[in-house]
Design an enzyme around this catalytic site. Structure first.
Site, PDB file in Angstrom:
ATOM      1  N   HIS A 140       1.094  -1.199   0.100  1.00 15.45           N
ATOM      2  CA  HIS A 140       0.073  -0.005   0.038  1.00 15.45           C
ATOM      3  C   HIS A 140       0.954   1.163  -0.106  1.00 15.45           C
ATOM      4  O   HIS A 140       1.862   1.169   0.559  1.00 15.45           O
ATOM      5  CB  HIS A 140      -0.816   0.078   1.296  1.00 15.45           C
ATOM      6  CG  HIS A 140      -1.936   1.071   1.478  1.00 15.45           C
ATOM      7  ND1 HIS A 140      -1.689   2.176   1.834  1.00 15.45           N
ATOM      8  CD2 HIS A 140      -3.294   1.080   1.119  1.00 15.45           C
ATOM      9  CE1 HIS A 140      -2.769   2.922   2.003  1.00 15.45           C
ATOM     10  NE2 HIS A 140      -3.770   2.040   1.538  1.00 15.45           N
ATOM     11  N   ASP A 217       2.998  -4.582   8.116  1.00 14.33           N
ATOM     12  CA  ASP A 217       1.698  -3.583   7.819  1.00 14.33           C
ATOM     13  C   ASP A 217       0.616  -4.747   7.911  1.00 14.33           C
ATOM     14  O   ASP A 217       0.523  -5.526   7.254  1.00 14.33           O
ATOM     15  CB  ASP A 217       1.917  -3.104   6.396  1.00 14.33           C
ATOM     16  CG  ASP A 217       0.668  -2.382   6.325  1.00 14.33           C
ATOM     17  OD1 ASP A 217      -0.360  -2.533   6.916  1.00 14.33           O
ATOM     18  OD2 ASP A 217       0.550  -1.815   5.367  1.00 14.33           O
ATOM     19  N   GLN A 220      -4.495  -4.918   6.944  1.00 11.38           N
ATOM     20  CA  GLN A 220      -5.467  -5.928   6.203  1.00 11.38           C
ATOM     21  C   GLN A 220      -5.418  -7.157   6.879  1.00 11.38           C
ATOM     22  O   GLN A 220      -6.643  -8.012   6.624  1.00 11.38           O
ATOM     23  CB  GLN A 220      -5.372  -5.883   4.646  1.00 11.38           C
ATOM     24  CG  GLN A 220      -5.581  -4.768   3.725  1.00 11.38           C
ATOM     25  CD  GLN A 220      -6.898  -4.380   3.866  1.00 11.38           C
ATOM     26  OE1 GLN A 220      -7.702  -4.833   3.934  1.00 11.38           O
ATOM     27  NE2 GLN A 220      -6.869  -2.898   3.596  1.00 11.38           N
ATOM     28  N   LYS A 243     -10.385  -0.413  10.184  1.00  3.00           N
ATOM     29  CA  LYS A 243     -10.276  -1.980   9.521  1.00  3.00           C
ATOM     30  C   LYS A 243     -10.686  -3.171  10.319  1.00  3.00           C
ATOM     31  O   LYS A 243     -10.847  -4.005   9.667  1.00  3.00           O
ATOM     32  CB  LYS A 243      -9.052  -2.012   8.853  1.00  3.00           C
ATOM     33  CG  LYS A 243      -8.349  -0.978   8.223  1.00  3.00           C
ATOM     34  CD  LYS A 243      -7.960  -1.177   6.861  1.00  3.00           C
ATOM     35  CE  LYS A 243      -7.187  -0.041   6.030  1.00  3.00           C
ATOM     36  NZ  LYS A 243      -7.638   0.561   4.892  1.00  3.00           N
ATOM     37  N   CYS A 381      -4.713   2.379  -3.677  1.00  2.00           N
ATOM     38  CA  CYS A 381      -3.591   2.798  -3.196  1.00  2.00           C
ATOM     39  C   CYS A 381      -2.268   1.753  -3.343  1.00  2.00           C
ATOM     40  O   CYS A 381      -1.497   1.549  -2.608  1.00  2.00           O
ATOM     41  CB  CYS A 381      -3.630   3.108  -1.669  1.00  2.00           C
ATOM     42  SG  CYS A 381      -4.661   4.525  -1.339  1.00  2.00           S
TER      43      CYS A 381
HETATM   44  N1  PLP Z   1      -1.698  -0.641   4.587  1.00  2.00           N
HETATM   45  C1  PLP Z   1      -2.853  -1.401   4.023  1.00  2.00           C
HETATM   46  C2  PLP Z   1      -2.486  -2.633   3.736  1.00  2.00           C
HETATM   47  C3  PLP Z   1      -3.909  -0.799   3.783  1.00  2.00           C
HETATM   48  O1  PLP Z   1      -4.807  -1.634   3.242  1.00  2.00           O
HETATM   49  C4  PLP Z   1      -4.045   0.329   4.338  1.00  2.00           C
HETATM   50  C5  PLP Z   1      -5.399   1.054   4.001  1.00  2.00           C
HETATM   51  O2  PLP Z   1      -6.187   0.552   3.143  1.00  2.00           O
HETATM   52  C6  PLP Z   1      -3.330   1.109   4.838  1.00  2.00           C
HETATM   53  C7  PLP Z   1      -1.750   0.583   5.091  1.00  2.00           C
HETATM   54  C8  PLP Z   1      -3.081   2.552   5.373  1.00  2.00           C
HETATM   55  O3  PLP Z   1      -4.370   2.522   6.434  1.00  2.00           O
HETATM   56  P1  PLP Z   1      -4.484   3.785   7.093  1.00  2.00           P
HETATM   57  O4  PLP Z   1      -5.255   4.800   5.997  1.00  2.00           O
HETATM   58  O5  PLP Z   1      -5.785   3.543   8.150  1.00  2.00           O
HETATM   59  O6  PLP Z   1      -3.485   4.543   7.747  1.00  2.00           O
END
Ligand code: PLP
Length: 424
Positions: A140, A217, A220, A243, A381
């Protein structure tokens, strides 16, 4: 008769919930009962954010109705109650990810801020000219751009674990990617655009065998898989509350205590200090060293009922139900002419990305919206992955949560077929 609020409280209290009735569970989510464009809402954008159960909504309300005051400073009763609720939630978060100490659990705004914190504080401490950082091609933007910026600043190299045509990481490439100048590897547990579950334990073992710390990370992964920082032995881990059925604007950074201790503060001001003189400041102990300023107290408190909702539902039940929805959706979509599924790993969560030949994802998304269906369209993203690896201008992504039903999936597949016929 029990009202929905009571049912939510009952559900949270009854940690022995064994049988699963999706229709009863849906009643705990007030937003799901509405109509959109004169059609019943079918919410399939759970990878972007999940809906909230009554217990989370009531927690937010009751904080402002009953406890609102600042934490850690006030000696009066209200302040102590707010502090207690805030720290209880941290303890719940600690259990949720199986960290050994509350000092290792930092409240942040979410995954993005957690990655930025590590890139800035840890990254700027250990990464110098000629070093390298490793991420994967499926990150992401939140777990990509902070490392790009760090590497640019430090004149370091950003290296990428490649992805194959099914959406699996080629982790054997790590043998060549890792060098003695590798300072950190940061990788997603689950891909938000492909659904792939990465073998993070194996990746961490490989990295650690070469002395490289690993950040995960888990944005998800957290709604679908048990997060266990002790078992995976990751060095840092990030997740977002929204999430996992919790509020927006709150998340967690886990870090091993020895690493957090050696890192400088990310932001500075109140809360993160023990003592301040005109000549300088003494920093607070962990985790407060990384929590400058008044925190997002109400949302942090409401993380507790969110984690409890997930735990009481149980990851076995979550996996079983969501996998059955994914399987059904995959089978039904395969029958629709012109559909190509992007992300066909055997190890997947309930994320289904696809393209319809000869159409733009935005057009299909707009038609589905008219039919009451909320799906995500675009790059999600992960622009470099979709554009540079798969040569796409985006996908349509349906992502299923514990409250989605087989009827919704069947309706969705039927609507995709109708949309395709209209656009073709
Ligand atoms: N990493 C992953 C794999 C994501 O799917 C997302 C959000 O869609 C993020 C990071 C970023 O999360 P946040 O926007 O809640 O900071």
């Amino acid at each position: 008769m029990m009202n929905k609020d009571d049912k939510a409280v009952e559900f949270i209290r009854d940690s022995t919930v064994k049988s699963f009735n999706v229709h009863e569970l849906r009643d705990l989510f007030p937003i799901l009962g509405q109509h959109v464009n004169d059609k019943p809402l079918v919410y399939l954008d759970n990878a972007a954010t999940t809906q909230k159960p009554f217990s989370v909504i009531r927690s937010l309300e009751s904080f402002y109705e009953r406890f609102n005051s600042n934490v850690h400073r006030a000696l009066y009763t209200l302040g102590e109650e707010a502090t207690q609720a805030f720290e209880d939630s941290r303890e719940k978060a600690r259990q949720f990810i199986n960290a050994s100490s509350r000092s290792e659990v930092i409240f942040t705004r979410g995954t993005t801020e957690s990655v930025n914190l590590v890139a800035s504080s840890f990254g700027e401490t250990v990464v110098n000219a000629g070093d390298n950082v490793i991420v994967s091609q499926m990150e992401h933007h939140s777990n990509l751009v902070p490392w790009q910026i760090l590497c640019e600043k430090r004149n370091a190299e950003l290296r990428f674990i490649p992805v194959d045509s099914n959406g699996n990481l080629k982790i054997d490439s790590l043998d060549d990617l890792i060098s003695e100048r590798t300072r950190l590897l940061s990788v997603t547990y689950v891909s938000n655009s492909l659904g792939t579950i990465n073998p993070v334990k194996k990746i961490i073992e490989k990295a650690h065998s070469r002395g490289v710390p690993v950040m995960i990370d888990a944005a998800q992964a957290a709604p679908h898989l048990k997060i266990d920082v002790a078992d995976t032995d990751c060095d840092f881990l990030a997740l977002s509350g929204h999430k996992v059925y919790g509020p927006t604007g709150i998340g967690i950074l886990y870090g091993k205590e020895n690493l957090l201790e050696m890192m400088p503060p990310y932001q500075s001001g109140g809360e993160m200090i023990k003592e301040v003189k005109f000549s300088g400041a003494l920093y607070n102990e962990l985790p407060y060293k990384f929590e400058a300023g008044t925190p997002n107290i109400a949302d942090a408190v409401a993380l507790k009922p969110a984690f409890e909702f997930v735990e009481n539902t149980g990851f076995d039940m979550i996996s079983e139900h969501e996998n059955s929805l994914l399987l059904l959706a995959t089978e039904l979509l395969k029958d629709v002419e012109g559909i190509r599924i992007i992300g066909t790993s055997k190890e997947k969560v309930s994320v289904l990305s696809f393209v319809i030949s000869g159409t733009h994802p935005y057009d299909a998304g707009a038609l589905l919206d008219q039919m009451g269906i909320a799906v995500r369209t675009g790059f999600h993203c992960t622009q470099p992955l979709l554009q540079e690896v798969y040569g796409l201008n985006g996908t349509i992504r349906a992502s299923f949560a514990i409250y989605n039903t087989a009827d919704e999936v069947t309706y969705f597949a039927d609507c995709v077929r109708r949309a395709r016929n209209m656009l073709a």
